[in-house]
Each structure stands twice: as structure tokens, then as C-alpha cells.
Enzyme design. Structure first.
Site, PDB file in Angstrom:
ATOM      1  N   HIS A 260       0.948  -1.142   0.097  1.00  0.00           N
ATOM      2  CA  HIS A 260       0.035   0.026   0.146  1.00  0.00           C
ATOM      3  C   HIS A 260       0.805   1.226   0.076  1.00  0.00           C
ATOM      4  O   HIS A 260       2.047   1.140   0.378  1.00  0.00           O
ATOM      5  CB  HIS A 260      -0.984  -0.003   1.311  1.00  0.00           C
ATOM      6  CG  HIS A 260      -1.876   0.974   1.555  1.00  0.00           C
ATOM      7  ND1 HIS A 260      -1.820   2.153   1.908  1.00  0.00           N
ATOM      8  CD2 HIS A 260      -3.232   0.832   1.426  1.00  0.00           C
ATOM      9  CE1 HIS A 260      -2.857   2.941   1.758  1.00  0.00           C
ATOM     10  NE2 HIS A 260      -3.784   2.035   1.606  1.00  0.00           N
TER      11      HIS A 260
ATOM     12  N   ASP B  61       2.993  -4.538   8.432  1.00  0.00           N
ATOM     13  CA  ASP B  61       1.833  -3.641   8.198  1.00  0.00           C
ATOM     14  C   ASP B  61       0.679  -4.588   8.308  1.00  0.00           C
ATOM     15  O   ASP B  61       0.473  -5.294   7.500  1.00  0.00           O
ATOM     16  CB  ASP B  61       2.038  -3.069   6.982  1.00  0.00           C
ATOM     17  CG  ASP B  61       0.716  -2.268   6.417  1.00  0.00           C
ATOM     18  OD1 ASP B  61      -0.178  -2.375   7.156  1.00  0.00           O
ATOM     19  OD2 ASP B  61       0.641  -1.721   5.556  1.00  0.00           O
TER      20      ASP B  61
ATOM     21  N   GLN C 276      -4.462  -5.149   7.267  1.00  0.00           N
ATOM     22  CA  GLN C 276      -5.352  -6.135   6.519  1.00  0.00           C
ATOM     23  C   GLN C 276      -5.346  -7.441   7.356  1.00  0.00           C
ATOM     24  O   GLN C 276      -6.166  -8.451   6.809  1.00  0.00           O
ATOM     25  CB  GLN C 276      -5.268  -6.376   5.103  1.00  0.00           C
ATOM     26  CG  GLN C 276      -5.286  -4.951   4.193  1.00  0.00           C
ATOM     27  CD  GLN C 276      -6.721  -4.423   4.340  1.00  0.00           C
ATOM     28  OE1 GLN C 276      -7.645  -5.342   4.801  1.00  0.00           O
ATOM     29  NE2 GLN C 276      -6.755  -3.223   4.124  1.00  0.00           N
TER      30      GLN C 276
ATOM     31  N   CYS D 232      -4.707   2.432  -3.621  1.00  0.00           N
ATOM     32  CA  CYS D 232      -3.497   2.856  -2.900  1.00  0.00           C
ATOM     33  C   CYS D 232      -2.391   2.126  -3.366  1.00  0.00           C
ATOM     34  O   CYS D 232      -1.550   1.901  -2.359  1.00  0.00           O
ATOM     35  CB  CYS D 232      -3.594   3.310  -1.656  1.00  0.00           C
ATOM     36  SG  CYS D 232      -4.788   4.501  -1.079  1.00  0.00           S
TER      37      CYS D 232
HETATM   38  N1  PLP Z   1      -1.609  -0.538   4.689  1.00  0.00           N
HETATM   39  C1  PLP Z   1      -2.528  -1.329   4.099  1.00  0.00           C
HETATM   40  C2  PLP Z   1      -2.350  -2.639   3.833  1.00  0.00           C
HETATM   41  C3  PLP Z   1      -3.898  -0.921   3.994  1.00  0.00           C
HETATM   42  O1  PLP Z   1      -4.929  -1.539   3.351  1.00  0.00           O
HETATM   43  C4  PLP Z   1      -4.040   0.559   4.625  1.00  0.00           C
HETATM   44  C5  PLP Z   1      -5.573   0.992   4.158  1.00  0.00           C
HETATM   45  O2  PLP Z   1      -6.011   0.716   3.592  1.00  0.00           O
HETATM   46  C6  PLP Z   1      -2.945   1.165   5.207  1.00  0.00           C
HETATM   47  C7  PLP Z   1      -2.003   0.563   5.228  1.00  0.00           C
HETATM   48  C8  PLP Z   1      -3.309   2.391   5.557  1.00  0.00           C
HETATM   49  O3  PLP Z   1      -4.239   2.349   6.786  1.00  0.00           O
HETATM   50  P1  PLP Z   1      -4.874   3.863   7.403  1.00  0.00           P
HETATM   51  O4  PLP Z   1      -5.422   4.841   6.115  1.00  0.00           O
HETATM   52  O5  PLP Z   1      -5.920   3.226   8.491  1.00  0.00           O
HETATM   53  O6  PLP Z   1      -3.705   4.728   8.036  1.00  0.00           O
END
Ligand code: PLP
Length: 421
Positions: free
Chosen positions: A137, A214, A217, A379
Site C-alpha cells: 500500500h 503492516d 489487513q 493505493c
Molecule cells: N496498509 C494497508 C495494507 C492498508 O490496506 C491501509 C489502508 O487501506 C493502510 C496501510 C493505511 O491505513 P490507514 O489509512 O488506516 O492509516
């Protein structure tokens, strides 16, 4: 249409799901022109909130509202107690050895920025390397790109195969004595691939390289034990795990947090301040400048209680049944191609349909049957470039979704496709 469930256990699960759905007020509300209930398949973006979470937040503002850490008076002390109890609750949810390893942030994005700026800022130098994967992402790309740019360090990418699986056997070749950190997602938000993070962590640790996971998900879908994983950092966002927006968690091993400089400066993160110089609080408070998101922290704690009351193993099993039910039905549709066919997948399906734009399909699905699916690059533009598509349509399931909703979605998709053809 109601589908027949094969076993007694399935039937019980279906009954439980109907009961669970009553906890989510938004799921029974009529929406739009049709006044039909929402069929919400955009859970990877954000999830809905059970009334237990809504009530917890509303009760804080109605009866308990006070700032934390500073007040001597009763309700402030009580709010501080509840706030720190929530930190302990969250630590136990992810298996951290101490609540001091739990830093409150706004979400995964802020957590990764914190580590990139603080850990990266003090450990990266010219010619050093950061490794991420090809399916990240933007939240796990851009913070590293920025800090690498500033420090003249290099960003290296672990490749994926056509199925959307990280080629972990290529990691050892990418690692060099200059590699300072590896940062990868547990589950891809755009493909659903469950990544081999245990292997990645083992390989990295054999070279003394810390790993950030991260977990945006993964935390909502399966049990996480940061000590068993042995990751150095792990992050998840509250709003994706049935909690409020504006709150997330960064887990960091104590030895790392203690060595890291502050991310932001201000109140609550200091030890002693003079105009000449200041000293900083111990972690986690060193990384929590300013008044924290108190109601959101309490709401997140309530969300984790709720998730645990259902059981993450039950959640994972049920969501996997939804995935296994929907996948072959989608594959039957002429011209539909699933993007991301990893062997290990979370409950998320990304797909494209020949000569049709995902945005048109998503708009028509919304009009036709109140089905909310995501169309876009999710994203993850470099990943879209890998698959040579500009966007996909993504249906992501949560434990409150049903087989019947999937049937409605598929029938609606077929109608919409024939309209567009
Ligand atoms: N990482 C992953 C894999 C995500 O799917 C997302 C959000 O969709 C994020 C990071 C960012 O999360 P946040 O927007 O809650 O900071």
C-alpha cells in the site's frame, strides 16, 4: 435468495451471523432510492462499528469526559486509568509482552511514518538500503521513499509472481550489509495475498535486520501474536477492526522504542523542558505528543473485546467460507479475471472485466442493489502497473456478511454487465 448450508455447524454459524448483524445498526438501515439495506463489501477500506463500540464512545463523552495524564481531579484520574487499561488490553490482543510496547497513533499510515522518520532517520545513511515488497500500500511505500530520498538511501523491492505471491526466495539476494530495515504487509489490501511474513522475519533476523509488519489487513481477520512472529514492529488501524477512525497501534520491541528519538514534539512526551534543551519521556509516551484520542482508544478497546467475543478463529473460518463461495461464482462470469490468485488468501477478491471500467461497474452496482464495492488502484499503483491495469473492482468481506449478500451481488453484477454490453 437463501442458500442451503451443508452441515449443522454451518447452520449454527448462519444463525450466529444473523444475531451478530443486529449489533451493527448500519446494516439494517434502508439506503438510497431503493430503500434497500446496504450490502457492504468494502471492509478492507473501513469496517462498520457494533453498538458496543458506539455506546462506549458515547458513554465516555456523556459521563466520563476528561483529559488524561494531567488532571489531579477524580474524573481525569479515572479517564487516565481507563486509557492505560485499554493500552494493556491492546497489548494482550496482539501478544505484546508489555503495554509499554504499545504506542497510540492515528493509524497504520502514521505508524509507518513514525518508524521511517524516527528509526529510519537515525539509522539510515548514504548508500544504506530499505527493503519493501512489490505489493505494498502507498502507506508502506511513500514514508520510506521520503526518508530514503533525504538520507540518500536506496529502496529495494522484493518481487511478486503473477499470482501475487511474494518471491521470498529472492529476499536473501536482495539483502546486503547495507540493509537497515525490511517493511512488508501481512496481507495485501489490493489482492488479498497472505504474505510469508514468518519466513521474511526469519531471513531478516539471520542478518540482524529488523522487520516492520503492516497489519492493516491482518489484525481484523486472524489472531496475531507479535512475540511468536518475533516482528520488531507491527501496526494496525482501529477503523478496520470495527473500532473508531483516528486511532491505531504501533507495536515496537522495547529495545527499539527505547533507542528511537521522538517523532513529534509537544506536551506529554517530555521529561524536562528548558529553553536550552529538553529531555524526553520513556516510550510509549515519548511518541505520543499532545492530547491523545481518548474516546477512540476506549472505543478500540471495546472493538477488540467484541472481536474476541466472537473469536478470531471463528471469524477467519467464516470469512474463508465466504471467499470460497464467492470465488468460483465470479469465475463463471464471462470475461471476468481475478487479479491475485495466491494460494493463501484473505477474504478479498479483486477483479477486472473485459472492456468495462471498474468505476462504471461499482456505480451501477450501487444503483442496482446498494452493493458497496471499491473501484480504483487501492493505493497500490505500482502493483496495478505490475498487472498492467489502472484499477480493479474489489469485494472485501467481513464476518457480518452473508452468503445471501454474495448471491445478490453476483446477480446484480450479471445484470450490470449485460446493461453495459
Ligand atoms: N496498509 C494497508 C495494507 C492498508 O490496506 C491501509 C489502508 O487501506 C493502510 C496501510 C493505511 O491505513 P490507514 O489509512 O488506516 O492509516
Amino acid at each position: 435468495m437463501n442458500i442451503l448450508l451443508k452441515t449443522e455447524a454451518d447452520q449454527k454459524m448462519q444463525l450466529d451471523i444473523q444475531k451478530i448483524r443486529q449489533d451493527f445498526p448500519i446494516l439494517s438501515q434502508p439506503f438510497g432510492e431503493s430503500q434497500k439495506p446496504l450490502i457492504y463489501f468494502d471492509n478492507a477500506a473501513t469496517s462498520h462499528k457494533p453498538k458496543q463500540v458506539i455506546d462506549r464512545i458515547s458513554n465516555f463523552y456523556a459521563c466520563e469526559n476528561a483529559t488524561v495524564r494531567r488532571g489531579i481531579y477524580g474524573i481525569s484520574a479515572q479517564a487516565t486509568l481507563e486509557f492505560e487499561k485499554s493500552r494493556e488490553r491492546i497489548a494482550s490482543f496482539i501478544g505484546a509482552s508489555s503495554s509499554q510496547e504499545v504506542v497510540f497513533v492515528r493509524g497504520c499510515t502514521e505508524a509507518i511514518n513514525l518508524v521511517a522518520r524516527s528509526y529510519g532517520g537515525s539509522n539510515l545513511g548514504e548508500g544504506d538500503e530499505v527493503i519493501i515488497s512489490a505489493l505494498e500500500h502507498h502507506a508502506n511505500i511513500i514514508p520510506w521513499q521520503i526518508i530514503c530520498g533525504e538520507k540518500k538511501a536506496k529502496l529495494k523491492i522484493i518481487p511478486i509472481n503473477e499470482a501475487g505471491e511474494i518471491q521470498v526466495d529472492q529476499l536473501s539476494e536482495l539483502i546486503s550489509p547495507k540493509t537497515k530495515i525490511i517493511s512488508v504487509s501481512h496481507v495485501s489490501n489490493a489482492l488479498g495475498s497472505i504474505n510469508p511474513i514468518k519466513e521474511i522475519i526469519q531471513i531478516a533476523h539471520a542478518h540482524n535486520i529488523p522487520v516492520l509488519i503492516d497489519g492493516a489487513q491482518s489484525a481484523p481477520h486472524f489472531k496475531i501474536d507479535v512475540q511468536e512472529l518475533d516482528c520488531d514492529f507491527y501496526t494496525f488501524s482501529g477503523h478496520k477492526i470495527y473500532g473508531p477512525t483516528g486511532i491505531g497501534v504501533l507495536y515496537g520491541k522495547r529495545k527499539h522504542l527505547q533507542a528511537m528519538p521522538p517523532f513529534q514534539g509537544g506536551g506529554d512526551m517530555i521529561d524536562l523542558v528548558t529553553f536550552a534543551q529538553s529531555t524526553f519521556a520513556e516510550p510509549p509516551h515519548r511518541f505520543e505528543a499532545g492530547t491523545p484520542a481518548i474516546a477512540e482508544v476506549l472505543g478500540l478497546s471495546a472493538a477488540l473485546d467484541y472481536v474476541d467475543s466472537i473469536g478470531l478463529d471463528n471469524i477467519h473460518d467464516y470469512e474463508d467460507q465466504l471467499l470460497q463461495y464467492a470465488t468460483p461464482k465470479l469465475q463463471e462470469i464471462d470475461g471476468l479475471k481475478i487479479i491475485g490468485t495466491a494460494k493463501e488468501k484473505a477474504s478479498l477478491i479483486s477483479f477486472v472485466i473485459d472492456s468495462m471500467h471498474p468505476s462504471d461497474l461499482a456505480t451501477l452496482l450501487d444503483h442496482d442493489s446498494n452493493v458497496a464495492v471499491r473501484a480504483g488502484h487501492h493505493c497500490a499503483q505500482p502493483l496495478m502497473q505490475f498487472y498492467k491495469v489502472s484499477s480493479t473492482l474489489r469485494a472485501s468481506f467481513a464476518f457480518y456478511n452473508t452468503f445471501e449478500e454474495i448471491d445478490i451481488f453476483i446477480e446484480s453484477l450479471k445484470r450490470v454487465i449485460s446493461m453495459l454490453r
